[in-house]
Design a protein around this motif. Sequence first.
Motif, PDB file in Angstrom:
ATOM      1  N   ASN A   1      46.911  -5.088  39.996  1.00 36.67           N
ATOM      2  CA  ASN A   1      46.400  -6.346  40.525  1.00 36.67           C
ATOM      3  C   ASN A   1      47.137  -7.482  39.830  1.00 36.67           C
ATOM      4  O   ASN A   1      47.441  -7.401  38.640  1.00 36.67           O
ATOM      5  N   GLU A   2      47.384  -8.520  40.590  1.00 39.01           N
ATOM      6  CA  GLU A   2      48.099  -9.662  40.062  1.00 39.01           C
ATOM      7  C   GLU A   2      47.128 -10.826  39.919  1.00 39.01           C
ATOM      8  O   GLU A   2      46.439 -11.192  40.869  1.00 39.01           O
ATOM      9  N   PHE A   3      47.050 -11.393  38.715  1.00 42.16           N
ATOM     10  CA  PHE A   3      46.196 -12.542  38.464  1.00 42.16           C
ATOM     11  C   PHE A   3      47.064 -13.690  37.994  1.00 42.16           C
ATOM     12  O   PHE A   3      47.932 -13.524  37.137  1.00 42.16           O
ATOM     13  N   GLU A   4      46.800 -14.868  38.534  1.00 42.91           N
ATOM     14  CA  GLU A   4      47.558 -16.059  38.150  1.00 42.91           C
ATOM     15  C   GLU A   4      46.635 -16.999  37.395  1.00 42.91           C
ATOM     16  O   GLU A   4      45.537 -17.320  37.851  1.00 42.91           O
ATOM     17  N   TYR A   5      47.083 -17.410  36.211  1.00 42.93           N
ATOM     18  CA  TYR A   5      46.303 -18.299  35.364  1.00 42.93           C
ATOM     19  C   TYR A   5      47.091 -19.566  35.097  1.00 42.93           C
ATOM     20  O   TYR A   5      48.310 -19.553  35.036  1.00 42.93           O
ATOM     21  N   GLU A   6      46.370 -20.655  34.904  1.00 43.42           N
ATOM     22  CA  GLU A   6      46.976 -21.891  34.426  1.00 43.42           C
ATOM     23  C   GLU A   6      46.521 -22.086  32.995  1.00 43.42           C
ATOM     24  O   GLU A   6      45.328 -22.190  32.723  1.00 43.42           O
TER      25      GLU A   6
END
Length: 188
Positions: free
Chosen positions: A28-33
């Motif tokens: 799974n790909e998670f994008e965080y700032e």
Amino acid sequence: MKISELKEKKIIHRPTRYFDESGKRIYNEFEYEIPYNPVHKSNETERLFAKIIDMIPFFLVFFILFHQPVFICLLLSVPGVIILGSFCEWYVGTTLGKKVFKLTILDDHGNHPGFIKSLQRNVLYLANFWPVFTDYIPPPNRTWEAETTQMNFSMHINNRLCKTYIVKESKIKEIKELLTQENIKAAW
């Protein structure tokens, strides 16, 4: 836009329990700032040596020309470094010691700090020499290492309070580009 408001996007791949037809794990790909950090890691030693390099000319002047004892020379060189360092950081953005290590000071807007802010930084620099003691307990698989107490210096108190950043000269262009991109986005 300010440096403290900049965000950086990070993509993290986390494995799942599932596999595809060829037997490869599905991620799974998670994008965080996360907040952008312009400061390079482990710069404490460089900053300490830069301050020592800044102190050497004052020390030599008091020792050679005025024939003062070593301890008095060290004490008298501190105000000189604070005042000259403040002027140099305001005018050029760096001091002689920081120039040797290719470091420069930026305020929260990406410019050289003003004289008053630079003076605050340099006065608060004395608080950086307050030691921080930490206990080191080695991992269980390192039986040859002993438990010790380590002394470290927190070299970031003055920068946190004054909202300034000590960055490598090579990173200034990247910071300026990020600030202009964010200013353009904010204008839309």
